[in-house]
Design a protein around this motif. Structure first.
Motif, mmCIF file in Angstrom:
data_model
loop_
_atom_site.group_PDB
_atom_site.id
_atom_site.type_symbol
_atom_site.label_atom_id
_atom_site.label_comp_id
_atom_site.label_asym_id
_atom_site.label_seq_id
_atom_site.Cartn_x
_atom_site.Cartn_y
_atom_site.Cartn_z
ATOM 1 N N ILE A 183 0.835 -1.200 0.000
ATOM 2 C CA ILE A 183 0.000 0.000 0.000
ATOM 3 C C ILE A 183 0.873 1.255 0.000
ATOM 4 O O ILE A 183 0.475 2.310 -0.491
ATOM 5 C CB ILE A 183 -0.957 -0.013 1.207
ATOM 6 C CG1 ILE A 183 -2.132 0.942 0.977
ATOM 7 C CG2 ILE A 183 -0.212 0.286 2.496
ATOM 8 C CD1 ILE A 183 -3.079 0.472 -0.089
ATOM 9 N N GLY A 184 2.093 1.130 0.534
ATOM 10 C CA GLY A 184 3.012 2.263 0.534
ATOM 11 C C GLY A 184 3.409 2.697 -0.860
ATOM 12 O O GLY A 184 3.739 3.866 -1.086
ATOM 13 N N GLN A 185 3.406 1.781 -1.819
ATOM 14 C CA GLN A 185 3.734 2.141 -3.189
ATOM 15 C C GLN A 185 2.622 2.971 -3.823
ATOM 16 O O GLN A 185 2.882 3.826 -4.671
ATOM 17 C CB GLN A 185 4.005 0.886 -4.013
ATOM 18 C CG GLN A 185 5.229 0.113 -3.542
ATOM 19 C CD GLN A 185 5.551 -1.071 -4.423
ATOM 20 O OE1 GLN A 185 5.268 -1.069 -5.607
ATOM 21 N NE2 GLN A 185 6.146 -2.106 -3.840
ATOM 22 N N THR A 220 9.652 2.980 -5.868
ATOM 23 C CA THR A 220 8.956 2.080 -6.795
ATOM 24 C C THR A 220 7.480 2.443 -6.815
ATOM 25 O O THR A 220 6.851 2.575 -5.764
ATOM 26 C CB THR A 220 9.117 0.617 -6.356
ATOM 27 O OG1 THR A 220 10.510 0.305 -6.266
ATOM 28 C CG2 THR A 220 8.462 -0.317 -7.349
ATOM 29 N N ARG A 221 6.952 2.624 -7.980
ATOM 30 C CA ARG A 221 5.545 2.995 -8.120
ATOM 31 C C ARG A 221 4.786 1.911 -8.869
ATOM 32 O O ARG A 221 5.330 1.249 -9.741
ATOM 33 C CB ARG A 221 5.409 4.321 -8.866
ATOM 34 C CG ARG A 221 6.129 5.487 -8.189
ATOM 35 C CD ARG A 221 5.502 5.820 -6.839
ATOM 36 N NE ARG A 221 6.203 6.905 -6.171
ATOM 37 C CZ ARG A 221 5.976 8.187 -6.391
ATOM 38 N NH1 ARG A 221 5.056 8.546 -7.266
ATOM 39 N NH2 ARG A 221 6.649 9.109 -5.741
ATOM 40 N N LEU A 222 3.545 1.775 -8.520
ATOM 41 C CA LEU A 222 2.652 0.846 -9.211
ATOM 42 C C LEU A 222 2.024 1.568 -10.400
ATOM 43 O O LEU A 222 2.101 2.798 -10.508
ATOM 44 C CB LEU A 222 1.584 0.344 -8.248
ATOM 45 C CG LEU A 222 2.114 -0.564 -7.133
ATOM 46 C CD1 LEU A 222 1.020 -0.892 -6.130
ATOM 47 C CD2 LEU A 222 2.701 -1.844 -7.699
ATOM 48 N N PRO A 223 1.403 0.833 -11.329
ATOM 49 C CA PRO A 223 0.840 1.470 -12.523
ATOM 50 C C PRO A 223 -0.073 2.633 -12.197
ATOM 51 O O PRO A 223 -0.831 2.614 -11.212
ATOM 52 C CB PRO A 223 0.066 0.318 -13.185
ATOM 53 C CG PRO A 223 0.806 -0.905 -12.767
ATOM 54 C CD PRO A 223 1.264 -0.636 -11.361
ATOM 55 N N GLY A 224 0.008 3.670 -13.016
ATOM 56 C CA GLY A 224 -0.747 4.886 -12.768
ATOM 57 C C GLY A 224 -2.253 4.690 -12.786
ATOM 58 O O GLY A 224 -2.987 5.526 -12.248
#
Length: 870
Positions: free
Chosen positions: A479-481, A488-492
């Motif tokens: 959930i921090g991403q 590190t990011r998850l898909p927009g």
């Protein structure tokens, strides 16, 4: 003048000295391979290198037939190329007899099943035959090459492979079209000219002897020979491959072999690689760089800015043919920048070229594997099998061995060339659109099972399975991403979530708690507070409705709920954030051991909130431990905001202890990197400004101190913090005392911030009083010059500086004690720093006081500075 046998240098060739230099170094060893996909510029590079005339000896060029190479065609070509390069082959000068004692007649077309036309026409077995008249004239001449261009025709091409590697389409010279359009020799038949090896051996029986004789001749040479095999792709274990293995082994060190191919040639590359005798130029090496891309565009009269060149090169993945096709399309285009912005593997010219040259030539099983795995950006054997199916997955090893469009990136993983992957996806959508979501779903399941979260979420969203994507995020504690707590990011697509419809919404399936949590986190990440609170309340209700048997699921959902609350409340509501942090710490203990090691952002967030609360409660030791651990976790998570928050709080902690040098160091680290502009206030900035203001005061840099204090007040209006506000008020009062000349110890008794109840916890009062006294002593020691006081109501002390030398010289240990004393450290802290007892420190202090003729520590520091001992 071109080297003998080497194709002429094309006028359209883009010079690539960085690669020709590598080839020149490579031919100093026995084996060099240039392996890349169709259109990568392999042959053009080899031609360019050959014309640099930097070979260690004569260059013999052989244009091969790719995977269809036949020994009775290949070896005559090799011998002809060597002789054309003026290489003497004494063992092959005269036609010897075959092992059976026969020479082979040069008659009409023969079947490749034997050296004779038929049982009736052939001689009786064992009867010697005289050589036919005129055989010597044909010895050493290469056979006709079906469907290929001769040396005079320019760079060799096989079925259009290199037509677009670098050069634009060229007009055919008169008569060339007639030769190129001739059909290839009938499969399984040999023409009259092909019936005999140049030395008189039949293909089946004579190849080992030919290779042995050729190897002996080459090995006996003193000068090296470079043999270039262009489009050399025989099957592993084939007669041609085995013959070249033996030739390379026995003809060294004179033979220097350069192989140009779409795939790894079957020449036992691993042996040469381990021995350090192999030079490799592969797809990544052959990719055009920005300079070469700009030169290629200039050939077509296209001039665009450097950023546009870079974008085009990145979109084409440096692929020569793709860049050439783009340049041809950009010629005369009114807006080339717009063309580049839209250029991709869906371009019609790219699709047509790759489908015809690569995809349509694949066997059905290989074609299916390429299409079904095109949904993946990265793949390995296990993932390919899960997505494409067990039957197709069996061909994966052959696929990676035969396709240079798949580039090995380590540990069994491969990356498909960007433009080829785009083409494959276009074909997949056209041929099997209904299959695409299922392929993405299979990929998401495998990637999720193996912890590759970002890719798994992307494929789940592509499969339109948002519930599975949400469960992956929550159950893998990511959930921090979504909250941007990590680099590190998850898909927009996750950030565009809207709260689920309420009871009045359409009759659709109610979301699970994971979906409500991700929606809440996405709303908070984009600054939509009301939507965050609404979805968080829904998530709380849905978690409460989960069956008791799903304990692990409940723990992970509750933890995500706590993390969202901490992130939301940390800037303005520290008490609520502290309660959420306490909930998170209790949930940490219920998770499987080691799970948090991969989620340092959760530890950093929780401990930073706890450390801030402990500092304001007056528990300095606990706050220091929490903030130090949080700082390490924030650095591991590469979270600049949390790192700055921890550093700012540690700087505030040190300044309240009177350790101004340590506080200055923490504040300095907190300034880098600079905070990014954001709609949400950063609670760490106010504390950082107050610390820098206090440090400026101790250095009598009043303008700086007032400027930092003004910034702190502006920040506190956006993110109120009573504790930091109180510290800022205290600094302002100290500043007034310094400017008015009333900086005396008794001044502290008149400052209500220290004596009255309010923002300052009881456990902090003694430490803060000590810090204030230290800063006033520092100010008195520096004696603020009159010109630096703007509008001060008092007058600085005009007494001259005391230049008297100390009674005795200070020892090295006494100087150490004095330096720590100047940092406003207590006797106990100095003892800990120097690893001595408190009594030893006191003994050194007495000696320092006596030698400097002072009675107090502040006076000792001032006197030492006057004497330039500090």
């Amino acid at each position: 003048m071109s080297p003998p046998g080497v194709p002429p240098l094309p006028s359209w060739l883009v010079p690539r000295p960085r690669l020709t230099d590598r080839l020149s170094q490579g031919v100093l060893g026995p084996l060099t391979v240039v392996v890349g996909p169709v259109g990568a510029g392999k042959s053009a590079l080899a031609v360019e290198w050959a014309h640099t005339r930097r070979a260690p000896g004569p260059v013999a060029w052989v244009t091969c037939d790719g995977a269809e190479e036949q020994p009775d065609v290949f070896w005559p070509r090799v011998l002809a190329a060597l002789r054309e390069a003026a290489i003497d082959l004494p063992s092959l000068a005269a036609p010897p007899l075959t092992p059976l004692g026969f020479t082979v007649p040069l008659a009409r077309t023969q079947d490749t099943t034997g050296p004779y036309d038929s049982d009736e026409d052939g001689p009786e077995q064992g009867a010697p035959q005289a050589p036919l008249e005129g055989r010597g004239e044909l010895r050493g001449q290469p056979p006709p090459t079906a469907g290929r261009r001769t040396t005079a025709d320019g760079p060799p091409q096989s079925a259009g492979e290199n037509a677009l590697e670098q050069g634009p389409p060229q007009a055919s010279p008169k008569g060339r079209g007639e030769l190129r359009d001739q059909p290839p020799p009938t499969a399984g038949r040999r023409t009259t000219a092909d019936a005999v090896e140049p030395h008189g051996f039949p293909a089946a029986a004579g190849q080992p002897l030919l290779v042995a004789a050729l190897a002996a001749d080459l090995a006996a040479r003193e000068e090296p020979v470079v043999l270039v095999l262009d489009d050399f792709q025989p099957e592993s274990g084939s007669p041609v491959a085995e013959g070249m293995v033996r030739l390379l082994r026995h003809a060294t060190p004179a033979l220097r072999l350069v192989v140009v191919s779409r795939r790894d040639p079957p020449l036992h590359l691993h042996r040469y690689r381990l021995a350090g005798d192999l030079t490799e130029l592969r797809t990544g090496d052959l990719a055009f760089d920005d300079r070469e891309t700009a030169a290629l565009l200039a050939q077509h009269g296209v001039e665009v800015p450097r950023p546009v060149v870079k974008t085009l090169r990145e979109r084409a993945d440096g692929w020569a043919a793709g860049l050439r096709l783009a340049a041809m399309s950009m010629q005369g285009h009114p807006h080339p920048e717009r063309f580049v912005a839209r250029f991709a593997g869906e371009d019609e010219a790219i699709v047509s070229y790759l489908v015809e040259e690569v995809l349509d030539g694949q066997p059905p099983a290989m074609r299916r594997l390429l299409l079904t795995t095109s949904v993946l950006d990265h793949l390995n054997a296990e993932l390919a099998t899960r997505v494409a199916g067990q039957e197709a997955g069996r061909h994966f090893a052959a696929l990676v061995a035969q396709s240079s469009f798949l580039q090995h990136i380590g540990h069994g993983w491969y990356r498909c060339h960007r433009m080829f992957a785009d083409v494959l996806r276009v074909r997949l959508r056209h041929e099997a659109p209904d299959l695409v979501p299922d392929l993405h779903g299979r990929a998401a399941e495998w990637l999720g099972e193996h912890g590759l979260l970002a890719e798994a979420v992307r494929h789940a969203l592509a499969a339109d399975d948002r519930r599975y994507a949400d469960r992956l995020v929550v159950h893998q504690l990511a959930i921090g991403q979504v909250l941007a707590l990590t680099s590190t990011r998850l898909p927009g697509e996750l950030l565009t979530r809207t709260p689920p419809a309420g009871p009045t919404g359409a009759a659709r399936e109610a979301p699970g708690p994971e979906s409500a949590l991700v929606t809440s986190a996405a709303a908070l990440a984009r600054g939509d507070g009301p939507a965050c609170t609404e979805s968080l309340a829904l998530a709380d209700r849905l978690i409460g409705e989960l069956p008791g048997g799903g304990t692990d699921r409940i723990v992970r959902c509750r933890l995500a709920h706590s993390v969202i609350r901490m992130t939301r409340d940390r800037p303005r509501h520290l008490t609520a954030a502290r309660a959420a942090a306490a909930d998170a710490e209790r949930l940490f203990a219920r998770l499987p051991r080691g799970l948090l090691e991969d989620r340092p952002e959760l530890v950093a967030l929780t401990l930073s909130v706890r450390g801030r609360a402990e500092l304001r409660e007056g528990d300095l030791k606990a706050a220091e431990a929490s903030l130090t651990t949080a700082l390490k976790a924030a650095c591991a998570a590469e979270n600049g905001a949390l790192r700055r928050d921890c550093l700012s709080e540690l700087a505030l902690l040190e300044v309240l202890r009177g350790r101004f040098r340590a506080a200055d160091q923490f504040a300095g680290h907190a300034r880098h990197p600079a905070p990014q502009a954001s709609s949400e206030p950063d609670p760490s900035l106010a504390a950082l400004y107050v610390v820098r203001s206090w440090i400026g005061l101790t250095r009598l840099d009043v303008p700086r101190a007032r400027g930092e204090l003004s910034r702190a007040r502006a920040t506190l209006r956006q993110a109120p913090d009573p504790f930091v506000t109180g510290v800022g008020s205290l600094v302002a009062k100290l500043m007034t005392a310094v400017e008015t000349g009333t900086a005396r110890p008794e001044t502290l008794d008149t400052i209500p911030d220290i004596t009255a109840d309010g923002w300052l916890a009881e456990g902090l009062r003694q430490s803060v009083r000590h810090a204030c006294a230290a800063s006033l002593d520092e100010a008195r020691a520096r004696r603020l010059p009159a010109r630096s006081v703007s509008g001060a109501r008092g007058t600085p002390d005009p007494r001259p500086r005391d230049e008297r030398a100390p009674v005795e010289s200070l020892s090295a240990r006494e100087r150490d004690v004095l330096r720590h004393l100047a940092q406003m450290m207590t006797t106990e802290e100095i003892a800990d720093e120097l690893y001595v007892s408190v009594n030893t420190v006191k003994t050194h202090l007495k000696s320092v006081y006596r030698k400097l003729a002072v009675t107090r520590r502040s006076a000792a520091v001032r006197r030492a500075r006057e004497l330039e001992l500090l």
